[in-house]
Write an enzyme that holds these catalytic residues in place. Structure first.
Site, PDB file in Angstrom:
ATOM      1  N   GLY A  10       0.849  -1.201   0.000  1.00 25.38           N
ATOM      2  CA  GLY A  10       0.000   0.000   0.000  1.00 25.38           C
ATOM      3  C   GLY A  10       0.880   1.245   0.000  1.00 25.38           C
ATOM      4  O   GLY A  10       1.868   1.300   0.724  1.00 25.38           O
ATOM      5  N   ARG A  24      18.968  11.241  -5.347  1.00 23.42           N
ATOM      6  CA  ARG A  24      19.858  12.393  -5.127  1.00 23.42           C
ATOM      7  C   ARG A  24      21.163  11.968  -4.453  1.00 23.42           C
ATOM      8  O   ARG A  24      22.244  12.367  -4.877  1.00 23.42           O
ATOM      9  CB  ARG A  24      19.152  13.439  -4.261  1.00 23.42           C
ATOM     10  CG  ARG A  24      17.973  14.118  -4.946  1.00 23.42           C
ATOM     11  CD  ARG A  24      18.464  15.241  -5.854  1.00 23.42           C
ATOM     12  NE  ARG A  24      17.422  15.714  -6.735  1.00 23.42           N
ATOM     13  CZ  ARG A  24      16.649  16.790  -6.512  1.00 23.42           C
ATOM     14  NH1 ARG A  24      16.786  17.480  -5.403  1.00 23.42           N
ATOM     15  NH2 ARG A  24      15.755  17.162  -7.406  1.00 23.42           N
ATOM     16  N   ARG A  73      -0.186  -4.454  -6.175  1.00 24.06           N
ATOM     17  CA  ARG A  73      -0.021  -5.622  -5.288  1.00 24.06           C
ATOM     18  C   ARG A  73       0.098  -6.918  -6.093  1.00 24.06           C
ATOM     19  O   ARG A  73      -0.640  -7.114  -7.063  1.00 24.06           O
ATOM     20  CB  ARG A  73      -1.214  -5.732  -4.347  1.00 24.06           C
ATOM     21  CG  ARG A  73      -1.268  -4.618  -3.311  1.00 24.06           C
ATOM     22  CD  ARG A  73      -2.264  -4.981  -2.238  1.00 24.06           C
ATOM     23  NE  ARG A  73      -2.572  -3.859  -1.373  1.00 24.06           N
ATOM     24  CZ  ARG A  73      -1.865  -3.522  -0.288  1.00 24.06           C
ATOM     25  NH1 ARG A  73      -0.778  -4.201   0.031  1.00 24.06           N
ATOM     26  NH2 ARG A  73      -2.252  -2.507   0.466  1.00 24.06           N
ATOM     27  N   GLY A 106       4.526  -7.280   3.777  1.00 19.72           N
ATOM     28  CA  GLY A 106       4.450  -8.130   2.584  1.00 19.72           C
ATOM     29  C   GLY A 106       5.677  -7.914   1.704  1.00 19.72           C
ATOM     30  O   GLY A 106       6.232  -8.875   1.144  1.00 19.72           O
ATOM     31  N   SER A 107       6.118  -6.675   1.598  1.00 21.49           N
ATOM     32  CA  SER A 107       7.295  -6.365   0.768  1.00 21.49           C
ATOM     33  C   SER A 107       8.572  -6.939   1.387  1.00 21.49           C
ATOM     34  O   SER A 107       9.458  -7.392   0.667  1.00 21.49           O
ATOM     35  CB  SER A 107       7.452  -4.847   0.602  1.00 21.49           C
ATOM     36  OG  SER A 107       6.437  -4.358  -0.236  1.00 21.49           O
ATOM     37  N   ASP A 135       0.514   1.129   8.379  1.00 21.94           N
ATOM     38  CA  ASP A 135       0.081   0.189   9.421  1.00 21.94           C
ATOM     39  C   ASP A 135       1.052   0.110  10.604  1.00 21.94           C
ATOM     40  O   ASP A 135       0.685  -0.374  11.669  1.00 21.94           O
ATOM     41  CB  ASP A 135      -0.070  -1.219   8.836  1.00 21.94           C
ATOM     42  CG  ASP A 135      -1.088  -1.267   7.713  1.00 21.94           C
ATOM     43  OD1 ASP A 135      -1.908  -0.336   7.628  1.00 21.94           O
ATOM     44  OD2 ASP A 135      -1.060  -2.233   6.931  1.00 21.94           O
ATOM     45  N   ARG A 180      -4.861  -2.856   8.820  1.00 25.55           N
ATOM     46  CA  ARG A 180      -4.886  -4.322   8.661  1.00 25.55           C
ATOM     47  C   ARG A 180      -4.983  -4.997  10.028  1.00 25.55           C
ATOM     48  O   ARG A 180      -5.870  -4.648  10.790  1.00 25.55           O
ATOM     49  CB  ARG A 180      -3.648  -4.787   7.889  1.00 25.55           C
ATOM     50  CG  ARG A 180      -3.915  -6.045   7.063  1.00 25.55           C
ATOM     51  CD  ARG A 180      -2.677  -6.466   6.329  1.00 25.55           C
ATOM     52  NE  ARG A 180      -2.385  -5.622   5.196  1.00 25.55           N
ATOM     53  CZ  ARG A 180      -2.867  -5.808   3.974  1.00 25.55           C
ATOM     54  NH1 ARG A 180      -3.663  -6.811   3.733  1.00 25.55           N
ATOM     55  NH2 ARG A 180      -2.546  -5.002   2.992  1.00 25.55           N
ATOM     56  N   GLU A 196     -12.871   8.237  22.911  1.00 26.08           N
ATOM     57  CA  GLU A 196     -13.286   7.610  24.178  1.00 26.08           C
ATOM     58  C   GLU A 196     -12.911   6.137  24.247  1.00 26.08           C
ATOM     59  O   GLU A 196     -12.705   5.581  25.322  1.00 26.08           O
ATOM     60  CB  GLU A 196     -14.797   7.761  24.378  1.00 26.08           C
ATOM     61  CG  GLU A 196     -15.214   9.111  24.917  1.00 26.08           C
ATOM     62  CD  GLU A 196     -14.848  10.265  24.016  1.00 26.08           C
ATOM     63  OE1 GLU A 196     -15.145  10.187  22.815  1.00 26.08           O
ATOM     64  OE2 GLU A 196     -14.247  11.231  24.517  1.00 26.08           O
ATOM     65  N   ARG A 263      -4.637   7.270   4.120  1.00 23.43           N
ATOM     66  CA  ARG A 263      -3.424   6.874   3.404  1.00 23.43           C
ATOM     67  C   ARG A 263      -2.890   7.964   2.484  1.00 23.43           C
ATOM     68  O   ARG A 263      -1.723   7.944   2.106  1.00 23.43           O
ATOM     69  CB  ARG A 263      -3.730   5.608   2.608  1.00 23.43           C
ATOM     70  CG  ARG A 263      -2.554   4.706   2.464  1.00 23.43           C
ATOM     71  CD  ARG A 263      -2.964   3.298   2.159  1.00 23.43           C
ATOM     72  NE  ARG A 263      -3.243   3.104   0.751  1.00 23.43           N
ATOM     73  CZ  ARG A 263      -3.644   1.925   0.257  1.00 23.43           C
ATOM     74  NH1 ARG A 263      -3.796   0.891   1.060  1.00 23.43           N
ATOM     75  NH2 ARG A 263      -3.885   1.784  -1.010  1.00 23.43           N
TER      76      ARG A 263
HETATM   77  O1  F6P Z   1      -1.166  -2.040   4.188  1.00 25.28           O
HETATM   78  C1  F6P Z   1      -1.693  -0.781   4.048  1.00 25.28           C
HETATM   79  C2  F6P Z   1      -3.187  -0.835   3.924  1.00 25.28           C
HETATM   80  O2  F6P Z   1      -3.647   0.481   3.728  1.00 25.28           O
HETATM   81  C3  F6P Z   1      -3.909  -1.516   5.068  1.00 25.28           C
HETATM   82  O3  F6P Z   1      -4.131  -0.658   6.156  1.00 25.28           O
HETATM   83  C4  F6P Z   1      -5.176  -2.000   4.413  1.00 25.28           C
HETATM   84  O4  F6P Z   1      -5.657  -3.164   5.016  1.00 25.28           O
HETATM   85  C5  F6P Z   1      -4.741  -2.296   3.021  1.00 25.28           C
HETATM   86  O5  F6P Z   1      -3.558  -1.572   2.787  1.00 25.28           O
HETATM   87  C6  F6P Z   1      -5.744  -1.963   1.951  1.00 25.28           C
HETATM   88  O6  F6P Z   1      -5.242  -2.424   0.757  1.00 25.28           O
HETATM   89  P1  F6P Z   1      -5.767  -2.033  -0.668  1.00 25.28           P
HETATM   90  O7  F6P Z   1      -5.262  -0.672  -0.979  1.00 25.28           O
HETATM   91  O8  F6P Z   1      -5.150  -3.068  -1.546  1.00 25.28           O
HETATM   92  O9  F6P Z   1      -7.257  -2.081  -0.612  1.00 25.28           O
END
Ligand code: F6P
Length: 335
Positions: A10, A24, A73, A106-107, A135, A180, A196, A263
């Site tokens: 992501g 650079r 991805r 994942g990367s 995350d 996630r 809260e 994001r």
């Molecule tokens: O890993 C980053 C993230 O934004 C997670 O918080 C979320 O579960 C996921 O990617 C969403 O993935 P996508 O952009 O593939 O829907």
């Protein structure tokens, strides 16, 4: 030397600062180096999609959100040997000395499996990884992943906006946060904005207690729900509404999803500096022939100590998902 740079998983704000600093630093320290951007993340590595980058091509991007290189991805990469082999082969055929990666867990896992093939096939490429994810679930004890603070800033602002309307109407808001399986983004944004309650993944929520808390407050209540929790906002709302019905009281409940808004947008200064610093250190280490490894994003001026990719990719050793008890106590103390 010949370098390649890739952003994976992501997107997160700060990835562009990382790319810029790789290009650079590499070209300023040694002009004879060439730097290649891998387009669309791991997909570009598998399908051999590279573009040469010069200093001008990364001008003005340090604070921009997203990633100029793109990131698509490829979930099968972690397990599919054919895809891994193709990625390793392209690194070899393009004679890449170092691949610099900014991405999430994942990367890091993809990098680790490709690195294992590289070693077995005696390919010269080394892979240096930095944690890049909103995350904050990458192996980065004592640090934070690039993009986490940017996403926190956005979340904080959105939670303030919701507070305005929630308090005007004395309403309850159930607010979904990305992350996630990790609760870091939900939890830290909750602390910063004085929410809260934060419902974390795996939590056994006591809904009777939550309902009582809402009743006793008798004004606005913001409850943040981390993405990894196993019930959606509507199910949670229904549970609370049923309890209120039984108690014969009325509390208006609304739901809102912050997810993709968290994001995007401008990078926080903390992320720009951290991303740039780690990238610079990686380039310096590459020129000193460093072995493959994972770099924790420490603060600027503190030389990171790289750790082996095998350790960085091993969830059981990094304990990256749980929030330390001390932070939970801290949050409760501020309630
Ligand atoms: O890993 C980053 C993230 O934004 C997670 O918080 C979320 O579960 C996921 O990617 C969403 O993935 P996508 O952009 O593939 O829907």
């Amino acid at each position: 030397m010949k370098f390649a740079v890739l952003t994976g998983g992501g997107d997160s704000s700060g990835m562009n600062a990382f790319v810029r600093a790789i290009v650079r630093s590499a070209l300023n320290i040694r002009t004879e180096t060439s730097v290649w951007g891998v387009l669309d993340g791991w997909k570009g590595l598998i399908y051999n999609d590279f573009r040469q980058l010069d200093k001008g091509s990364v001008a003005g991007i340090a604070s921009a959100g997203g990633t100029i290189l793109g990131t698509v991805r490829v979930p099968d990469l972690a397990t599919d040997p054919i895809l891994q082999e193709s990625a390793a082969r392209n690194l070899h055929d393009n004679r890449i000395d170092y691949l610099f990666v900014c991405g999430g867990n994942g990367s890091i896992k993809a990098a680790q499996s490709i690195n294992a093939l590289i070693k077995a096939d005696k390919i010269k490429t080394k892979i240096l990884c930095a944690p890049g994810s909103i995350d904050n679930d990458v192996c980065n004890s004592f640090g934070s992943s690039i993009g986490f603070y940017s996403a926190l800033d956005k979340s904080h602002e959105m939670l303030e906006w919701i507070k305005d309307t929630a308090s005007s109407h004395r309403r309850v808001y159930l607010i979904k946060s990305m992350g996630r399986d990790s609760a870091y983004l939900a939890f830290y944004s909750g602390i910063a904005s004085g929410a809260e309650y934060v419902i974390c993944p795996g939590e056994q929520v006591d809904y009777e207690y939550l309902a009582t808390m809402i009743e006793e407050r008798d004004r606005d209540t913001r409850i943040i729900v981390a993405e990894g929790y196993d019930q959606d906002l509507y199910t949670i709302r229904k549970t609370l509404e049923d309890i209120f019905k039984k108690r014969n009281v009325i509390h208006e409940i609304r739901t809102v999803d912050m997810s993709y808004f968290q994001r995007g947008g401008k990078a926080a200064v903390a992320d720009i500096l951290r991303a740039s610093w780690v990238a610079y250190r990686m380039v310096k280490d590459a020129y000193a022939y460093a072995d493959s490894g994972f770099y924790t994003a420490f603060y600027t001026g503190h030389a990171p100590t790289p750790i082996p990719l095998d350790i960085a990719a091993d969830d059981s050793q990094t304990n990256h998902i749980g929030i330390p008890n001390e932070i939970i106590d801290f949050a409760i103390a501020l309630r």
